[in-house]
Design an enzyme around this catalytic site. Structure first.
Site, PDB file in Angstrom:
ATOM      1  N   ILE A  65      -7.449  -0.848   0.425  1.00  0.00           N
ATOM      2  CA  ILE A  65      -6.342  -0.053   0.974  1.00  0.00           C
ATOM      3  C   ILE A  65      -5.719   0.854  -0.079  1.00  0.00           C
ATOM      4  CG2 ILE A  65      -5.752  -1.623   2.851  1.00  0.00           C
ATOM      5  CD1 ILE A  65      -3.598  -2.848   1.078  1.00  0.00           C
ATOM      6  N   GLY A  69      -5.041   3.978 -11.100  1.00  0.00           N
ATOM      7  CA  GLY A  69      -5.360   3.778 -12.504  1.00  0.00           C
ATOM      8  C   GLY A  69      -5.396   2.323 -12.915  1.00  0.00           C
ATOM      9  N   TYR A  70      -4.605   1.501 -12.230  1.00  0.00           N
ATOM     10  CA  TYR A  70      -4.529   0.100 -12.628  1.00  0.00           C
ATOM     11  C   TYR A  70      -5.603  -0.763 -11.990  1.00  0.00           C
ATOM     12  CZ  TYR A  70       0.060   1.155 -14.557  1.00  0.00           C
ATOM     13  OH  TYR A  70       1.087   1.679 -15.294  1.00  0.00           O
ATOM     14  N   ILE A  72      -7.972  -1.770  -8.065  1.00  0.00           N
ATOM     15  CA  ILE A  72      -8.269  -1.598  -6.645  1.00  0.00           C
ATOM     16  C   ILE A  72      -7.451  -2.616  -5.848  1.00  0.00           C
ATOM     17  CG2 ILE A  72     -10.084  -1.644  -4.897  1.00  0.00           C
ATOM     18  CD1 ILE A  72     -12.103  -1.056  -7.111  1.00  0.00           C
ATOM     19  N   VAL A  73      -6.862  -2.163  -4.748  1.00  0.00           N
ATOM     20  CA  VAL A  73      -6.029  -3.032  -3.915  1.00  0.00           C
ATOM     21  C   VAL A  73      -6.752  -3.337  -2.613  1.00  0.00           C
ATOM     22  CG1 VAL A  73      -3.758  -3.358  -2.866  1.00  0.00           C
ATOM     23  CG2 VAL A  73      -3.991  -1.903  -4.888  1.00  0.00           C
ATOM     24  N   ASP A 185       5.238   5.177 -13.806  1.00  0.00           N
ATOM     25  CA  ASP A 185       4.249   5.846 -12.940  1.00  0.00           C
ATOM     26  C   ASP A 185       4.826   6.077 -11.547  1.00  0.00           C
ATOM     27  OD1 ASP A 185       1.873   7.048 -12.269  1.00  0.00           O
ATOM     28  OD2 ASP A 185       0.831   5.180 -11.816  1.00  0.00           O
TER      29      ASP A 185
END
Length: 373
Positions: A65, A69-70, A72-73, A185
């Protein structure tokens, strides 16, 4: 009417498209009554990789979803039916388990209605994962720039409520915690919305969690082009005042429906800040409002919120207001806006009453005149 927003080939909705099968659930929960272990941090839960893989149907592509940069969700559903968002952190530099848990504890203890709540975490092998409450109405970027039709469901009042909610969440991070948390961010993609259009700030604290000195993070921040404060180029560090600048850009984006930087627009309109300053300077403020807003605000209400945005993006970082002060300005503006609408409505009702009374009086006068005849 239900709106569905498609953004970057992802559909954002409250429906879960992937849950654990019965066999998967049984294989990792044993009797079915064994839940995740309580962490030793004094908050939240410690989840096993197997539990989170089952919840997200094996971290499958169709449950993605969000990507940033941090990491994958993924959308997921736990064994007790709780909907969650599982963030699989990337480029975590293989932090030691203890170091990771200490940093996660700072985020995990944060509680505010305008901040996405962290429920727990997973540390297993090279995996570093965070488990959040699932906010089921997409993000602000999708609702502003996605295909929502000719009329946006985000009315002026809803947009102002979103701005105020974001400000309260960020004020808590800046002024309500010790040590304070700088988001680093702030952008529309990191503002989630629930079904009542309440703003939920996400991804706070992750820059510190993954190491602010990391070149990866620096590259990612530069990727959030258009939101980054000008002094960042000089110091290479993002701080509280940088958050304020990004927040000002976000206000402009919400008001205008435009991206911070858009090379598809004519020369002079590419940079949102420059264009908006020019429009305000030329007394054309009313023309900056997102054309998808069905009922535009009054001139006074618009100018007040534009003033807040312009103060936030002052080139001199020391002149930018603190988030607490911004809330006062926004709440005063909201109160004035409500009073203004109430006054307008009262005037309208009074005019109607006076008109009715006049017509009644004229009618009565004609009636008396007829009787005299």
């Amino acid at each position: 009417m239900e709106h569905r927003v498609v953004f970057s080939d992802r559909v954002s909705s409250g429906e879960s498209r992937g849950t654990a099968s019965a066999s998967e659930t049984a294989s990792y929960s044993g009797s079915g009554n064994v839940g995740p272990e309580v962490s030793h941090l004094g908050w939240g839960r410690w989840y096993t990789l197997r539990e989170l893989e089952a919840a997200t149907n094996g971290l499958c592509e169709e449950n993605v979803i969000g990507e940033g940069g941090y990491g994958i969700v993924y959308r997921g559903v736990l064994t007790d039916g709780t909907k969650v968002a599982v963030k699989n952190l990337l480029n975590n530099r293989g932090q030691a388990e203890k170091e990771f848990k200490v940093e996660v504890e700072v985020i995990g203890r944060v509680r505010h209605k305008n901040l996405v709540r962290l429920l727990g975490y997973c540390v297993e092998g090279a995996y570093r994962m965070l488990v959040y409450d699932f906010v089921d109405n997409g993000n602000l970027e999708q609702w502003i720039h996605g295909d929502v039709g000719d009329v946006s469901p985000l009315t002026w009042d809803i947009r102002m409520n979103i701005i105020l909610g974001m400000a309260k969440g960020l004020a808590y991070l800046h002024e309500g915690l010790e040590p304070k948390v700088v988001h680093r961010d702030i952008k529309s993609g990191n503002i989630l919305l629930d079904r009542q259009w309440n703003a939920k700030v996400s991804d706070f604290g992750l820059a510190k969690l993954l190491g602010s000195d990391s070149s990866y993070v620096t590259t990612r921040v530069m990727g959030a082009f258009g939101y980054v404060a000008p002094e960042y180029a000089c110091t290479g560090m993002l701080n509280e005042k940088s958050d304020i600048y990004s927040f000002g850009i976000l206000i402009m984006e919400i008001i205008t429906g435009r991206n911070p930087v858009d090379y598809s627009r004519p020369q002079g309109e590419t940079n949102l800040v420059d264009w908006l300053k020019t429009m305000v300077g030329n007394r054309r403020s009313e023309e900056v409002v997102d054309p998808k807003i069905a009922e535009p605000p009054s001139s006074k209400a618009l100018k007040r919120v534009l003033l807040v945005a312009l103060r936030c993006v002052d080139p001199d970082a020391n002149k930018r207001p603190k988030m607490g002060h911004i809330i006062h300005m926004l709440e005063a503006e909201d109160s004035l806006y409500r009073d203004e609408r109430r006054t307008t409505r009262d005037h309208g009702n009074r005019d109607k009453q006076e008109t009715a009374a006049t017509e009644s009086g004229e009618s009565g006068s004609r009636h008396h005149q007829q009787k005299l005849r």
